[in-house]
Design a protein around this motif. Structure first.
Motif, PDB file in Angstrom:
ATOM      1  N   TRP A  36       0.873  -1.187   0.000  1.00  0.00           N
ATOM      2  CA  TRP A  36       0.000   0.000   0.000  1.00  0.00           C
ATOM      3  C   TRP A  36       0.899   1.223   0.000  1.00  0.00           C
ATOM      4  O   TRP A  36       1.686   1.418   0.912  1.00  0.00           O
ATOM      5  N   VAL A  37       0.809   2.036  -1.039  1.00  0.00           N
ATOM      6  CA  VAL A  37       1.736   3.176  -1.131  1.00  0.00           C
ATOM      7  C   VAL A  37       0.997   4.407  -1.635  1.00  0.00           C
ATOM      8  O   VAL A  37       0.129   4.310  -2.512  1.00  0.00           O
ATOM      9  N   ASP A  38       1.345   5.565  -1.059  1.00  0.00           N
ATOM     10  CA  ASP A  38       0.613   6.786  -1.427  1.00  0.00           C
ATOM     11  C   ASP A  38       1.073   7.321  -2.781  1.00  0.00           C
ATOM     12  O   ASP A  38       0.310   7.894  -3.539  1.00  0.00           O
ATOM     13  N   PRO A  50       6.898  -5.833 -15.926  1.00  0.00           N
ATOM     14  CA  PRO A  50       7.158  -7.233 -16.336  1.00  0.00           C
ATOM     15  C   PRO A  50       8.073  -7.983 -15.359  1.00  0.00           C
ATOM     16  O   PRO A  50       8.069  -9.187 -15.294  1.00  0.00           O
ATOM     17  N   LEU A  51       8.850  -7.223 -14.567  1.00  0.00           N
ATOM     18  CA  LEU A  51       9.814  -7.893 -13.667  1.00  0.00           C
ATOM     19  C   LEU A  51       9.214  -8.187 -12.305  1.00  0.00           C
ATOM     20  O   LEU A  51       9.865  -8.763 -11.437  1.00  0.00           O
ATOM     21  N   ARG A  52       7.968  -7.749 -12.075  1.00  0.00           N
ATOM     22  CA  ARG A  52       7.437  -7.853 -10.720  1.00  0.00           C
ATOM     23  C   ARG A  52       6.931  -9.262 -10.423  1.00  0.00           C
ATOM     24  O   ARG A  52       6.276  -9.868 -11.259  1.00  0.00           O
ATOM     25  N   PRO A  53       7.215  -9.792  -9.210  1.00  0.00           N
ATOM     26  CA  PRO A  53       6.665 -11.097  -8.828  1.00  0.00           C
ATOM     27  C   PRO A  53       5.126 -11.032  -8.852  1.00  0.00           C
ATOM     28  O   PRO A  53       4.535 -10.016  -8.457  1.00  0.00           O
ATOM     29  N   ALA A  54       4.491 -12.126  -9.290  1.00  0.00           N
ATOM     30  CA  ALA A  54       3.027 -12.124  -9.449  1.00  0.00           C
ATOM     31  C   ALA A  54       2.320 -11.955  -8.100  1.00  0.00           C
ATOM     32  O   ALA A  54       1.222 -11.402  -8.033  1.00  0.00           O
ATOM     33  N   ASN A  55       2.963 -12.418  -7.016  1.00  0.00           N
ATOM     34  CA  ASN A  55       2.229 -12.391  -5.740  1.00  0.00           C
ATOM     35  C   ASN A  55       2.458 -11.100  -4.950  1.00  0.00           C
ATOM     36  O   ASN A  55       2.393 -11.106  -3.724  1.00  0.00           O
ATOM     37  N   ILE A  56       2.753 -10.022  -5.687  1.00  0.00           N
ATOM     38  CA  ILE A  56       2.769  -8.693  -5.039  1.00  0.00           C
ATOM     39  C   ILE A  56       1.669  -7.863  -5.700  1.00  0.00           C
ATOM     40  O   ILE A  56       1.630  -7.745  -6.923  1.00  0.00           O
ATOM     41  N   GLN A  57       0.779  -7.329  -4.874  1.00  0.00           N
ATOM     42  CA  GLN A  57      -0.243  -6.403  -5.370  1.00  0.00           C
ATOM     43  C   GLN A  57       0.160  -5.003  -4.926  1.00  0.00           C
ATOM     44  O   GLN A  57       0.395  -4.795  -3.731  1.00  0.00           O
ATOM     45  N   VAL A  58       0.289  -4.071  -5.855  1.00  0.00           N
ATOM     46  CA  VAL A  58       0.574  -2.687  -5.463  1.00  0.00           C
ATOM     47  C   VAL A  58      -0.767  -1.949  -5.415  1.00  0.00           C
ATOM     48  O   VAL A  58      -1.488  -1.915  -6.417  1.00  0.00           O
ATOM     49  N   LEU A  59      -1.107  -1.446  -4.234  1.00  0.00           N
ATOM     50  CA  LEU A  59      -2.405  -0.793  -4.044  1.00  0.00           C
ATOM     51  C   LEU A  59      -2.199   0.645  -3.617  1.00  0.00           C
ATOM     52  O   LEU A  59      -1.236   0.941  -2.880  1.00  0.00           O
ATOM     53  N   HIS A  60      -3.098   1.506  -4.077  1.00  0.00           N
ATOM     54  CA  HIS A  60      -2.980   2.879  -3.635  1.00  0.00           C
ATOM     55  C   HIS A  60      -3.390   2.974  -2.165  1.00  0.00           C
ATOM     56  O   HIS A  60      -4.306   2.289  -1.720  1.00  0.00           O
ATOM     57  N   TRP A  61      -2.727   3.797  -1.451  1.00  0.00           N
ATOM     58  CA  TRP A  61      -2.940   3.994  -0.007  1.00  0.00           C
ATOM     59  C   TRP A  61      -4.433   4.104   0.344  1.00  0.00           C
ATOM     60  O   TRP A  61      -4.898   3.548   1.321  1.00  0.00           O
ATOM     61  N   ALA A  63      -6.900   2.910  -1.394  1.00  0.00           N
ATOM     62  CA  ALA A  63      -7.754   1.922  -2.082  1.00  0.00           C
ATOM     63  C   ALA A  63      -8.728   1.288  -1.085  1.00  0.00           C
ATOM     64  O   ALA A  63      -8.557   1.395   0.132  1.00  0.00           O
ATOM     65  N   GLN A  64      -9.727   0.634  -1.611  1.00  0.00           N
ATOM     66  CA  GLN A  64     -10.745  -0.068  -0.821  1.00  0.00           C
ATOM     67  C   GLN A  64     -10.079  -0.928   0.254  1.00  0.00           C
ATOM     68  O   GLN A  64      -9.234  -1.760  -0.047  1.00  0.00           O
ATOM     69  N   VAL A  65     -10.432  -0.660   1.514  1.00  0.00           N
ATOM     70  CA  VAL A  65      -9.809  -1.433   2.609  1.00  0.00           C
ATOM     71  C   VAL A  65     -10.243  -2.893   2.497  1.00  0.00           C
ATOM     72  O   VAL A  65     -11.368  -3.186   2.135  1.00  0.00           O
ATOM     73  N   GLN A  66      -9.332  -3.768   2.767  1.00  0.00           N
ATOM     74  CA  GLN A  66      -9.651  -5.194   2.693  1.00  0.00           C
ATOM     75  C   GLN A  66      -9.395  -5.812   4.074  1.00  0.00           C
ATOM     76  O   GLN A  66      -8.871  -5.162   4.962  1.00  0.00           O
ATOM     77  N   PRO A  80      -0.580   3.562   9.143  1.00  0.00           N
ATOM     78  CA  PRO A  80      -1.553   3.064   8.158  1.00  0.00           C
ATOM     79  C   PRO A  80      -2.903   3.763   8.345  1.00  0.00           C
ATOM     80  O   PRO A  80      -3.200   4.252   9.441  1.00  0.00           O
ATOM     81  N   PRO A  81      -3.720   3.802   7.306  1.00  0.00           N
ATOM     82  CA  PRO A  81      -5.014   4.489   7.387  1.00  0.00           C
ATOM     83  C   PRO A  81      -5.874   3.943   8.520  1.00  0.00           C
ATOM     84  O   PRO A  81      -5.897   2.728   8.778  1.00  0.00           O
ATOM     85  N   ASP A  82      -6.603   4.848   9.192  1.00  0.00           N
ATOM     86  CA  ASP A  82      -7.435   4.461  10.340  1.00  0.00           C
ATOM     87  C   ASP A  82      -8.399   3.328   9.988  1.00  0.00           C
ATOM     88  O   ASP A  82      -8.588   2.390  10.759  1.00  0.00           O
ATOM     89  N   ALA A  83      -9.002   3.422   8.803  1.00  0.00           N
ATOM     90  CA  ALA A  83     -10.018   2.425   8.433  1.00  0.00           C
ATOM     91  C   ALA A  83      -9.391   1.025   8.388  1.00  0.00           C
ATOM     92  O   ALA A  83     -10.017   0.033   8.779  1.00  0.00           O
ATOM     93  N   PHE A  84      -8.136   0.974   7.971  1.00  0.00           N
ATOM     94  CA  PHE A  84      -7.469  -0.342   7.897  1.00  0.00           C
ATOM     95  C   PHE A  84      -7.155  -0.826   9.312  1.00  0.00           C
ATOM     96  O   PHE A  84      -7.417  -1.983   9.673  1.00  0.00           O
ATOM     97  N   VAL A  85      -6.627   0.097  10.130  1.00  0.00           N
ATOM     98  CA  VAL A  85      -6.249  -0.293  11.505  1.00  0.00           C
ATOM     99  C   VAL A  85      -7.488  -0.772  12.268  1.00  0.00           C
ATOM    100  O   VAL A  85      -7.451  -1.765  13.005  1.00  0.00           O
ATOM    101  N   ALA A  86      -8.610  -0.115  12.015  1.00  0.00           N
ATOM    102  CA  ALA A  86      -9.844  -0.517  12.716  1.00  0.00           C
ATOM    103  C   ALA A  86     -10.184  -1.978  12.386  1.00  0.00           C
ATOM    104  O   ALA A  86     -10.619  -2.742  13.256  1.00  0.00           O
ATOM    105  N   ARG A  87      -9.889  -2.369  11.135  1.00  0.00           N
ATOM    106  CA  ARG A  87     -10.197  -3.743  10.719  1.00  0.00           C
ATOM    107  C   ARG A  87      -9.235  -4.751  11.357  1.00  0.00           C
ATOM    108  O   ARG A  87      -9.443  -5.959  11.312  1.00  0.00           O
ATOM    109  N   MET A  88      -8.142  -4.249  11.908  1.00  0.00           N
ATOM    110  CA  MET A  88      -7.183  -5.164  12.550  1.00  0.00           C
ATOM    111  C   MET A  88      -7.700  -5.663  13.895  1.00  0.00           C
ATOM    112  O   MET A  88      -7.184  -6.619  14.467  1.00  0.00           O
ATOM    113  N   GLN A  89      -8.725  -4.976  14.412  1.00  0.00           N
ATOM    114  CA  GLN A  89      -9.302  -5.370  15.712  1.00  0.00           C
ATOM    115  C   GLN A  89     -10.144  -6.635  15.494  1.00  0.00           C
ATOM    116  O   GLN A  89     -11.284  -6.571  15.054  1.00  0.00           O
TER     117      GLN A  89
END
Ligand code: TRH
Length: 367
Positions: A36-38, A50-61, A63-66, A80-89
């Motif tokens: 997750w990067v701004d 083309p050089l990036r490993p397939a199992n890395i997803q680059v998401l905008h800071w 982006a929809q919290v998962q 990290p964004p509050d909405a994401f941290v809240a989901r860590m609970q």
């Protein structure tokens, strides 16, 4: 495991540089990573798609919290964004790690691995663990992906051919065999003028491979003010990928690097190097520089350590930087003890488990 790596680009390229290298190392070991990067723009040249490993997803800071994964890496205290941290609970929250900046200072060993309870905000009640990279076995170690040292040795086994091929791939025609190759990656205040004056005065055959940004600007300023020097050629490089940046460091006889990530890559490259530490207004960088020089040059012959320390202090503006300091560079580089001392210092570091190996163990112990 699934890792959520959070990166906020402060300035320059080190934040995203370190976070990408961490993510790629995790992915190579079979983990899934969401980075997750701004501001991911630097990844376009640093890690071409083309050089990036397939199992890395680059998401905008933003982006929809998962659903948070198994591990959350908060790089350099980026919150990290509050909405994401809240989901860590949740009943079994992710292991939350604050990956700190690299320093050789002694206090790092005392802080590495400590737990900090989160007292307020969406993360209240969760624990955050502080993970410090470093240069000793009592720290988290340094990023060193599997296979790096073997690849480095393979290149070294046929150094001249590999570097000629690499240079040709960038359109650089091979110079005469006795030419010294220097790479230049620095911050604005670097005494590049004094360096180039000194190299010109030395009369040695030298080519300087200049990276984009400050280094190119400063080299152009010098060229505009000086007539061409037949023995000194400057080549402006385009932004190149991290993998190609390693080949730059492997190809050169002397590397001027800066910040954190390129500084570590220069250590693994094993060629003589000069480090431009990230300058801080309150001057604390001077202590950090000394702390690193103490560790890196421990055991070097006194006269060599004295020369190289003087060079580093001049380069960092902590000692007057005259052309004379740099005119002696070619003869200093001809002293085989610098490369030999660099190699033994690297060997000491290579014996410390690498950062991702340690991080995975650290996480397993806390899950
Ligand atoms: O760019 P930097 O000065 O980054 C800095 C430092 O990391 C500093 O510690 C931090 O506080 C600050 O950012 C916010 O230097 P560094 O750390 O070497 O990062 C540069 C990255 O760019 C590194 O991963 C190497 C990479 N790079 C390329 O991949 N290709 C290139 O052509 C160049 C010039 C660099």
């Amino acid at each position: 495991m699934l890792w959520d790596v959070f990166c906020r680009v402060v300035d320059n390229f080190g934040d995203i540089g370190v976070c990408w290298r961490l993510s790629a190392d995790l992915a190579e070991r079979g983990h899934a990573v969401r980075l997750w990067v701004d501001d991911p723009s630097a990844l376009r040249w640093m890690a071409p798609e083309p050089l990036r490993p397939a199992n890395i997803q680059v998401l905008h800071w933003d982006a929809q919290v998962q659903e948070p994964g198994d591990v959350v890496i908060e790089a350099f205290g980026c919150n990290p964004p509050d909405a994401f941290v809240a989901r860590m609970q949740r009943p079994v929250p992710p292991v939350w790690i604050n990956l700190e900046y690299l320093s050789a200072e002694p206090w790092v060993e005392r802080c590495h691995g400590l737990r900090s309870p989160v007292m307020s905000g969406p993360g209240k009640g969760l624990s955050k663990w502080f993970f410090y990279p470093g240069f000793t076995a009592a720290t988290g170690g340094l990023l060193r992906e599997t296979g790096l040292m073997a690849a480095r040795q393979a290149w070294q086994a046929n150094h001249r051919q590999h570097r000629a091929q690499w240079a040709a791939s960038l359109g650089i025609k091979p110079p005469s065999p006795d030419t010294l190759w220097l790479s230049l990656f620095c911050y604005e205040p670097a005494p590049v003028g004094a360096l180039l004056d000194g190299l010109a005065a030395s009369g040695a055959a030298i080519q300087v491979l200049v990276t984009p940004g400050f280094a190119t600007d400063l080299a152009r300023q010098w060229q505009a003010a000086h007539p061409p020097v037949s023995t000194l050629s400057l080549h402006e490089l385009p932004p190149i990928s991290q993998a190609e940046f390693d080949h730059l460091l492997w190809a050169c006889d002397l590397n001027f690097v800066r910040g954190e990530d390129s500084a570590v890559r220069a250590l693994w490259a094993g060629q003589p190097h000069v480090w431009h530490i990230y300058p801080q207004d309150d001057g604390v960088h001077a202590g950090k520089l000394d702390a690193f020089m103490d560790r890196w040059m421990a055991g070097w012959p006194d006269d060599l350590a004295h020369e190289v320390r003087g060079l580093w202090l001049s380069w960092n503006g902590l000692r007057p930087a005259e052309a004379g300091n740099f005119a002696a560079l070619p003869s200093l580089l001809n002293d085989p003890r610098w490369a030999a001392s660099q190699g033994s210092a690297r060997q000491r570091l290579a014996e410390i488990p690498d950062l991702v190996t340690q991080l995975c163990g650290f996480v397993s112990d806390r899950r």
